[in-house]
Design an enzyme around this catalytic site. Sequence first.
Site, mmCIF file in Angstrom:
data_model
loop_
_atom_site.group_PDB
_atom_site.id
_atom_site.type_symbol
_atom_site.label_atom_id
_atom_site.label_comp_id
_atom_site.label_asym_id
_atom_site.label_seq_id
_atom_site.Cartn_x
_atom_site.Cartn_y
_atom_site.Cartn_z
ATOM 1 N N HIS A 190 8.480 -25.114 8.515
ATOM 2 C CA HIS A 190 7.417 -25.847 9.225
ATOM 3 C C HIS A 190 6.020 -25.601 8.656
ATOM 4 O O HIS A 190 5.193 -26.507 8.682
ATOM 5 C CB HIS A 190 7.404 -25.457 10.710
ATOM 6 C CG HIS A 190 8.598 -25.958 11.456
ATOM 7 N ND1 HIS A 190 8.695 -25.913 12.822
ATOM 8 C CD2 HIS A 190 9.765 -26.521 11.025
ATOM 9 C CE1 HIS A 190 9.861 -26.424 13.217
ATOM 10 N NE2 HIS A 190 10.531 -26.789 12.133
ATOM 11 N N HIS A 226 5.468 -32.104 9.384
ATOM 12 C CA HIS A 226 4.861 -30.796 9.121
ATOM 13 C C HIS A 226 3.854 -30.848 7.973
ATOM 14 O O HIS A 226 2.949 -30.027 7.895
ATOM 15 C CB HIS A 226 5.951 -29.767 8.807
ATOM 16 C CG HIS A 226 6.945 -29.635 9.917
ATOM 17 N ND1 HIS A 226 6.596 -29.174 11.165
ATOM 18 C CD2 HIS A 226 8.263 -29.940 9.971
ATOM 19 C CE1 HIS A 226 7.665 -29.186 11.944
ATOM 20 N NE2 HIS A 226 8.684 -29.649 11.250
ATOM 21 N N ASP A 267 0.857 -1.186 0.000
ATOM 22 C CA ASP A 267 0.000 0.000 0.000
ATOM 23 C C ASP A 267 0.899 1.243 0.000
ATOM 24 O O ASP A 267 2.116 1.147 -0.176
ATOM 25 C CB ASP A 267 -1.009 -0.052 1.162
ATOM 26 C CG ASP A 267 -0.348 0.139 2.531
ATOM 27 O OD1 ASP A 267 0.906 0.252 2.591
ATOM 28 O OD2 ASP A 267 -1.087 0.168 3.529
ATOM 29 N N THR A 309 2.297 -2.271 8.954
ATOM 30 C CA THR A 309 2.701 -3.291 9.924
ATOM 31 C C THR A 309 2.903 -4.669 9.299
ATOM 32 O O THR A 309 3.453 -5.559 9.934
ATOM 33 C CB THR A 309 1.609 -3.450 10.998
ATOM 34 O OG1 THR A 309 0.384 -3.780 10.325
ATOM 35 C CG2 THR A 309 1.436 -2.181 11.811
ATOM 36 N N CYS A 337 2.859 -3.477 4.023
ATOM 37 C CA CYS A 337 2.017 -2.348 4.431
ATOM 38 C C CYS A 337 2.669 -1.742 5.671
ATOM 39 O O CYS A 337 3.860 -1.971 5.908
ATOM 40 C CB CYS A 337 0.561 -2.766 4.642
ATOM 41 S SG CYS A 337 0.218 -3.831 6.049
#
Length: 146
Positions: free
Chosen positions: A100, A135, A10, A69, A67
């Site tokens: 994993h 996994h 963004d 965060t 973005c």
Amino acid sequence: MIKKIAIGCDHVGYELKPIIVEHLKTRGIEVVDYGTNDIERTDYPVYGRSVAEAVAEKNVDGGILICGTGVGISIVANKIKGIRAVVCSEPYSAKLSKEHNDTNILALGARVIGSEMAKMIVDAWLDAEFEGGRHKARVSMIESVN
Ligand code: RB5
């Protein structure tokens, strides 16, 4: 192995994105850029969705989203079936998320980390391989959740 990556951000991530694009190119990775490319206010779900759809449709081998965060853009990406997006602010989680959890999208927070840390995180994620084994069953369990 990741040879082609979709990237999107963004307006908060637009300064970090070209730095990451350049870094990916120095590693010989082909980059498909889904924008945005300026500071004009926009909405992270647009770019999170576009990149996630490109990854889910296997037009690329993986995705990187940026973005403020990394949170909002990873939340929207994770709504697309087949997407396992992780937001990381250090390399250890990025590495383990591939080994994993077989993550196929890495999200970064441009307001959280600097560009050098971002490149280290990208490298840790790119260099890691899914370990499979025990996994694999867990990732299948994730995929079975609607
Ligand atoms: C935009 O202000 C900001 O909300 C966005 O970049 C992101 O941090 C959302 O999770």
